[in-house]
Structure formats: structure tokens, C-alpha cells
Design a protein around this motif. Sequence first.
Motif, short mmCIF file in Angstrom:
data_model
loop_
_atom_site.label_atom_id
_atom_site.label_comp_id
_atom_site.label_asym_id
_atom_site.label_seq_id
_atom_site.Cartn_x
_atom_site.Cartn_y
_atom_site.Cartn_z
N ILE A 38 0.84 -1.21 0.00
CA ILE A 38 0.00 0.00 0.00
C ILE A 38 0.87 1.26 0.00
O ILE A 38 1.94 1.29 0.58
N HIS A 39 0.40 2.28 -0.71
CA HIS A 39 1.09 3.57 -0.75
C HIS A 39 0.34 4.60 0.10
O HIS A 39 0.91 5.61 0.51
N THR A 40 -0.95 4.36 0.36
CA THR A 40 -1.78 5.30 1.11
C THR A 40 -2.62 4.53 2.10
O THR A 40 -3.20 3.50 1.76
N LEU A 41 -2.70 5.04 3.34
CA LEU A 41 -3.53 4.45 4.37
C LEU A 41 -4.62 5.44 4.75
O LEU A 41 -4.31 6.56 5.15
N ILE A 42 -5.88 5.03 4.62
CA ILE A 42 -7.01 5.87 4.97
C ILE A 42 -7.49 5.46 6.36
O ILE A 42 -7.81 4.29 6.59
N VAL A 43 -7.51 6.43 7.29
CA VAL A 43 -7.81 6.13 8.69
C VAL A 43 -9.07 6.86 9.14
O VAL A 43 -9.16 8.09 9.02
#
Length: 197
Positions: A38-43
Motif C-alpha cells: 500500500i502507498h496510502t492508508l485511509i484512517v
Amino acid sequence: MTSEPVLPAGHSPVPLTETVLVDGKPVLTLKELVSPSIHTLIVGINPPPPAVAVGHYYQGRLGRQLWRCMRVAGIGNLLESDRGQEDSVLFHQGFGFMDLVRRPTARASQLRSDEWRQGGDSLIQRVAALACRPCVVMVYKSVADIAGGRFRELGYRTFTIGCNQRRFREERFHELAFWLHCNALPMPTAIDLPVNG
């Protein structure tokens, strides 16, 4: 360390849930969607029961609005036909998903103050344990208030979407799309061009 979820090729109608212990009791919640690629983590804050019931992130009223804004801004090439499975579609494009607190509640205001505090500590540890260093997109300002500074101190690039009066601002997602382009999305592969002699 969190194990990588097993998803079939393409997007998955399979509910992505798991049982975790909260205060010593088993609780059904959303599986964290993470992998070494993954390049982006949505929290987010924590999963609402409608999302857990169908096994996909952001399936409540506000969550549906988030997906619509992402689709309009062109984030992740989401289509209307992806409705209800947007998290799976984006996961296959290098986006991951986690929540600050794993325990589902109808409203974030139902979380105890110790859950917010412990959730911040736990989130930082869970992200630091990943085999990658993704950019971190915090959906809500309250998550950024608890964990944003700590992420930046550790060298993570962060972006906060935020919402006002239970509504997301569409222009904020256009800003997110530009930020992702500059900070998170992999560069396209170079194409060898013919040389004119």
C-alpha cells in the motif's frame, strides 16, 4: 503484525470482518485492509454497525458521501458499479484502511475517552509495524488531533480531510487528489520513445 487480507482477484463482495478482543470480550469488527504494497492508508475513527454488517468500510450515510466525493474527484478510478465495495477496489490500487478504534459504535461520541487515547497509541503501533511507510490520510479532524502530530514526528506524510456539520466538502477531495498525486501515488512507468534521427 497484521496479516494481509486475502481478497479474490478484482473486487470482493466477501465481507471483510474479523473478531477481536475488546475489554476481554469478542467483538465483530472490520478487518484492517493493509499489505506491504500500500502507498496510502485511509484512517477513520471507528466502524459504524452498518459497515460491519456488510463487511466494508464507510457504508453509513456519511461514508456513502465520502465515496461519492472520492468518485467525483477521480480518486482511485471508482465507478458507480463499485458501490458497496469501494474499499476492495481501492485496496487493489494500493490503498489501505484502518480505524483509530476497532470497536464499532453508532456514533463516535459513544467511545470512551480512554478508547480515544488508547486508540491513538495502538494506531501508531499498528502503522509502524507495517512492512511499508504509507502516506496517511485521516478522514476526520479528531483522528488528526490525536495521531497526526505523532505521525509527522515519525516522518509520515499526512493529509486530513475533515468534515463540517456531518458533511464533507467536495473541494477538499480535489485537494486530496492533488496531494496524492504529489506525495503517494506511484510514478507511471517510463515509456521508451522513438528517437527521431
